[in-house]
Write an enzyme that holds these catalytic residues in place. Structure first.
Site, mmCIF file in Angstrom:
data_model
loop_
_atom_site.group_PDB
_atom_site.id
_atom_site.type_symbol
_atom_site.label_atom_id
_atom_site.label_comp_id
_atom_site.label_asym_id
_atom_site.label_seq_id
_atom_site.Cartn_x
_atom_site.Cartn_y
_atom_site.Cartn_z
ATOM 1 N N GLY A 1 38.156 14.578 23.714
ATOM 2 C CA GLY A 1 37.969 13.558 24.739
ATOM 3 C C GLY A 1 38.073 12.151 24.173
ATOM 4 O O GLY A 1 38.647 11.255 24.794
ATOM 5 N N THR A 2 37.525 11.970 22.993
ATOM 6 C CA THR A 2 37.543 10.655 22.359
ATOM 7 C C THR A 2 38.978 10.196 22.106
ATOM 8 O O THR A 2 39.334 9.036 22.375
ATOM 9 C CB THR A 2 36.751 10.704 21.034
ATOM 10 O OG1 THR A 2 35.420 11.163 21.309
ATOM 11 C CG2 THR A 2 36.689 9.342 20.370
ATOM 12 N N CYS B 1 19.494 7.219 17.943
ATOM 13 C CA CYS B 1 18.905 6.559 16.784
ATOM 14 C C CYS B 1 19.839 5.456 16.298
ATOM 15 O O CYS B 1 20.936 5.716 15.841
ATOM 16 C CB CYS B 1 18.693 7.576 15.678
ATOM 17 S SG CYS B 1 17.623 6.979 14.395
HETATM 18 C C1 LIG Z 1 31.495 14.469 25.229
HETATM 19 C C2 LIG Z 1 32.062 13.275 25.899
HETATM 20 C C3 LIG Z 1 33.144 12.571 25.348
HETATM 21 C C4 LIG Z 1 33.725 12.902 24.018
HETATM 22 O O1 LIG Z 1 34.484 14.078 24.024
HETATM 23 P P1 LIG Z 1 34.824 14.746 22.601
HETATM 24 O O2 LIG Z 1 35.746 15.860 22.940
HETATM 25 O O3 LIG Z 1 33.518 15.209 22.032
HETATM 26 O O4 LIG Z 1 35.471 13.690 21.775
HETATM 27 C C5 LIG Z 1 33.643 11.488 26.034
HETATM 28 N N1 LIG Z 1 33.118 11.127 27.220
HETATM 29 C C6 LIG Z 1 32.109 11.778 27.796
HETATM 30 C C7 LIG Z 1 31.586 11.328 29.114
HETATM 31 C C8 LIG Z 1 31.538 12.864 27.152
HETATM 32 O O5 LIG Z 1 30.508 13.497 27.719
#
Ligand SMILES: *Cc1c(COP(=O)(O)O)cnc(C)c1O
Length: 389
Positions: free
Chosen positions: A75-76, A328
């Site tokens: 997602g990142t 944190c």
């Molecule tokens: C978990 C999350 C991400 C990041 O996704 P990854 O696959 O862990 O990089 C981005 N946005 C939201 C809203 C998330 O919950």
């Protein structure tokens, strides 16, 4: 697991368990189906076909065309790719508009963009975490390349009016991206008639493995690749495809469609039962977020005058995995940026706990948490300097 204590996992917004059917689907691509999908030989072509099956399944879950789906590593990466693409393609525009409650994948990216000379504006939210739409529109101007607002918030579960915001962005000549990592698989998404230009999703939030994601780029919206390299993903995402995980994501999306109704009935009922009982049985508790407009699986509850971390430790001793609203920051325990943006008072923000459910949770688990929580809270309040009964 090193011990055999039964785990009660109510931290599904952090990550989810891989569905056994998803694991079965990906297995052959970790063993005998190992060819590089870009290879000319028949073996490569056989593997490549399964990427296209997965692409159709991902597209189908969000009402998109398979050509609009680019597989990424998470997602990142999807978030960063979308924003950098927009900035590269509109070199004259120097502004990005986001909200104060975005995931760190967007908030930290914004801070990086500021260091690179861009202007990043964060739209404020009210005490329920709802975006101030008037203020948001004021922030979007001729200099705005892209607006990025999440579809659903990972901490509170709040759902944002992204279709409406996409229209506003369009009106001002800006692109619109949404981080839909928490929304995909939990609520209906149909991009067929949408003004949303780009959308991020991630496998591990919907029962696929960690380390795979996708970016939707609307047909006709130009896109500049984030990585330089080979011609994979029709030259939009270089790097040899993570075939096992892509196949897994496809399977997870197919399953998510079949569980959509369950999510909004059974899973929602578990969340509601927990929330209702904790509020009724424990004094000085309240829900953070937009009660009427939330994901069905999430509740964020403040237990006032105590530390969320202490609650988590006591829950952990019982095998209950939840999450606190705090992160944190440089050694000091700061309340989460989401709750701070909502103006949640200090004494409540510190005691915030997020419970997030999935199809693997049971009513017996909810009953157990309901049974255990009052004693935990009572015990911590007894030693809290802020609690006056
Ligand atoms: C978990 C999350 C991400 C990041 O996704 P990854 O696959 O862990 O990089 C981005 N946005 C939201 C809203 C998330 O919950």
């Amino acid at each position: 697991m090193s011990n055999d204590k039964k785990i009660i996992y109510v931290d599904n917004n952090a990550t989810t368990a891989v569905d056994p059917l998803v694991f079965e689907a990906m297995k052959p691509f970790l063993t005998e189906m190992y060819a590089n999908p870009s290879s000319i030989h028949t073996f490569g072509g056989q593997v490549a076909k399964y990427i296209e099956v997965a692409r159709e399944s991902v597209a189908s879950l969000i009402g998109a065309n398979p050509k609009e789906i680019i597989f990424t590593s998470c997602g990142t990466e999807s978030d960063s790719s979308a924003i950098y693409s927009a900035l590269h393609l509109c070199p004259k525009k120097k502004k990005v508009v986001v909200s104060k409650v975005e995931h760190p994948a967007i908030i930290a990216l914004g801070q990086e963009l500021v260091r690179r000379g861009y202007k990043v504006e964060e739209a404020p939210v009210d005490s329920h975490g709802r975006i101030d739409m008037e203020r948001l529109e004021e922030l979007i101007d001729d200099d705005t390349a892209v607006v990025s607002i999440m579809w659903a918030n990972n901490e509170t579960g709040n759902i944002y009016p992204v279709e409406k915001i996409a229209k506003i962005a369009k009106k001002h000549g800006a692109l619109f991206h949404t981080d839909a990592v928490q929304a995909v698989g939990k609520i209906d998404i149909n991009l067929a008639e949408s003004d949303i230009d780009m959308l991020s999703l991630s496998g591990h939030k919907l029962h696929a493995p960690k380390g795979v994601g996708a970016l939707y780029v609307k047909r006709g919206v130009r896109f500049r690749p984030f990585l330089a390299g080979g011609h994979q993903e029709r030259s939009r995402r270089a790097g040899t495809e993570n075939v096992p995980s892509i196949v897994a994501l496809g399977k997870a999306c197919e399953l998510a469609r079949t569980y959509m109704k369950y999510e909004n009935t059974h899973i929602k009922a578990l969340r509601d039962k927990l929330e209702k009982n904790l509020l009724a049985n424990i004094k000085s508790t309240k829900v953070n977020g937009d009660i009427e407009n939330r994901l069905p699986n999430t509740t964020n509850i403040s237990f006032e005058f105590i530390e969320g971390e202490s609650i988590l430790i006591l829950l952990d001793r019982l095998g209950i995995c939840a999450s606190s609203g705090s992160a944190c920051t440089t050694g000091s325990l700061e309340p989460s940026h989401v709750l701070r943006a909502m103006g949640v008072p200090y004494t409540a923000a510190h005691g915030a706990i997020r419970f997030s459910f999935s199809r693997y949770n049971t009513e017996a688990e909810v009953d157990y948490i309901i049974e255990q929580m009052p004693a935990i809270i009572e015990r911590l309040r007894a030693i809290s300097p802020f609690w006056e009964g």
